[in-house]
Design an enzyme around this catalytic site. Structure first.
Site, PDB file in Angstrom:
ATOM      1  CE1 TYR A  56      -3.889  -1.755  -0.571  1.00  0.00           C
ATOM      2  CE2 TYR A  56      -3.253  -3.259   1.005  1.00  0.00           C
ATOM      3  CZ  TYR A  56      -3.758  -2.623   0.374  1.00  0.00           C
ATOM      4  OH  TYR A  56      -5.561  -3.649   0.028  1.00  0.00           O
ATOM      5  NE  ARG A  59      -3.518   0.369  -4.629  1.00  0.00           N
ATOM      6  CZ  ARG A  59      -4.788  -0.130  -5.153  1.00  0.00           C
ATOM      7  NH1 ARG A  59      -5.835  -1.172  -4.192  1.00  0.00           N
ATOM      8  NH2 ARG A  59      -5.462   0.384  -5.485  1.00  0.00           N
ATOM      9  CG  ASN A  92     -11.716   4.201  -8.069  1.00  0.00           C
ATOM     10  OD1 ASN A  92     -11.746   2.800  -8.488  1.00  0.00           O
ATOM     11  ND2 ASN A  92     -11.803   4.809  -9.491  1.00  0.00           N
ATOM     12  CG  ASP A  94      -7.848   6.973  -7.811  1.00  0.00           C
ATOM     13  OD1 ASP A  94      -8.302   8.016  -7.509  1.00  0.00           O
ATOM     14  OD2 ASP A  94      -8.397   5.858  -8.510  1.00  0.00           O
ATOM     15  CG  HIS A 108     -14.151  -1.075  -2.273  1.00  0.00           C
ATOM     16  ND1 HIS A 108     -14.039  -0.971  -3.389  1.00  0.00           N
ATOM     17  CD2 HIS A 108     -15.823  -1.409  -2.031  1.00  0.00           C
ATOM     18  CE1 HIS A 108     -15.348  -1.957  -3.294  1.00  0.00           C
ATOM     19  NE2 HIS A 108     -16.003  -1.873  -2.616  1.00  0.00           N
ATOM     20  CB  CYS A 135      -3.827   4.322  17.374  1.00  0.00           C
ATOM     21  SG  CYS A 135      -5.436   5.920  17.202  1.00  0.00           S
ATOM     22  CB  ALA A 218     -13.640   6.251 -18.584  1.00  0.00           C
TER      23      ALA A 218
END
Length: 231
Positions: A56, A59, A92, A94, A108, A135, A218
C-alpha cells in the site's frame, strides 16, 4: 422522456486506468505481482503486515503522482452544473476524483487515510506506513491502511442504498461487475424505476442488467455523456 433530478454514479478502476493506475487485471502492474490473498485481506495483514504495508505504500506513491483525466474532470463539471443531485460513489481508493474537484463517497476507503485496528480512529496517512505505528488516539501499535479489504463490509452502505432507491438515473463507469455489493447496485436502482447506463471498454459481468451501454475509453465517453446530460 423520463425526468432526471437525482443521479447516482458508481466508478471503478477503469476510470483511473488512463491516469496510469492499473486495475486488478492489468499485466505488469502492482496487482499482477501479488495475490489478493497476500495483500488485500485482514488475514494477510495479520500474517505479514510488513508486506501489506509495503504494497500500500507503493500504491500510495503511485496515486500521489497520478493526475485526473478528462473523465474525472467531466464528472466534476456534472456535479457543479447539473441542476439536481449528483451522488458519486467510487470503489477507487486513489483520490483522483477529489483532485478533479469531485465530492465522492469512498465505499472502499482511501489510500491517503490510516485506520486504527483497535479503536477505529482515522487520520491522514503518512507517505509510508510501517508495522507497529501507534494510533494517535489510543497509542496502540495497530495502524493499518484505511482500505476495505476482501471480507470486510464497505463503508457508507446505508447512504448508498437509500440514494439508489430514490435516484432517477444510475450510471456505472469503469467497473467489472464482479465485486459485490457494488455489482448489485444496478439491480437496486432498476427496482426503484431508475434509468441505467454502463460505460466501459467492454461488457462487464453485469452488462445484461443495464438499459444503455456506451463502449469506449472513459476519457472520451464520460465527457460526451456529461455534455448530453447538461445540454
Amino acid at each position: 422522456m423520463r425526468r432526471i433530478d437525482r443521479i447516482v454514479i458508481l466508478t471503478g478502476a477503469g476510470i483511473s486506468a488512463e491516469s496510469g493506475l492499473g486495475t486488478f487485471r492489468d499485466e505488469g502492474g502492482l496487482w499482477a505481482q501479488h495475490r489478493i490473498e497476500d495483500v488485500a485481506t485482514p488475514e494477510a495483514f495479520v500474517r505479514n503486515p510488513d508486506l501489506v504495508h509495503r504494497f500500500y505504500n507503493a500504491r500510495r506513491v503511485q496515486a500521489a503522482e497520478a493526475q485526473p483525466n478528462p473523465a474525472h474532470h467531466a464528472l466534476a463539471r456534472l456535479q457543479a452544473d447539473f441542476p439536481g443531485d449528483v451522488l458519486l460513489v467510487t470503489q477507487n481508493v486513489d483520490g483522483l476524483h477529489e483532485k478533479a474537484g469531485v465530492r465522492a463517497i469512498h465505499m472502499h476507503g482511501e489510500l491517503s487515510r490510516a485506520l486504527c485496528a483497535a479503536c477505529e480512529h482515522r487520520w491522514d496517512a503518512p507517505p509510508e506506513m510501517s508495522v507497529g505505528e501507534p494510533c494517535p488516539a489510543c497509542d496502540k501499535p495497530t495502524a493499518r491502511p484505511d482500505i476495505v479489504w476482501f471480507g470486510e463490509i464497505p463503508y457508507h452502505m446505508e447512504e448508498i442504498i437509500e440514494a439508489l432507491q430514490t435516484c432517477d438515473l444510475f450510471a456505472a463507469i469503469g467497473t467489472s461487475g464482479q465485486v459485490y455489493p457494488a455489482a448489485g447496485f444496478v439491480e437496486e436502482a432498476r427496482m426503484s424505476g431508475a434509468a441505467t447506463v454502463e460505460m466501459n471498454l467492454r461488457d462487464s459481468d453485469m452488462s445484461y442488467a443495464f438499459e444503455e451501454h456506451i463502449v469506449g475509453p472513459a476519457s472520451k465517453t464520460v465527457p460526451a455523456w456529461v455534455d448530453r446530460l447538461l445540454a
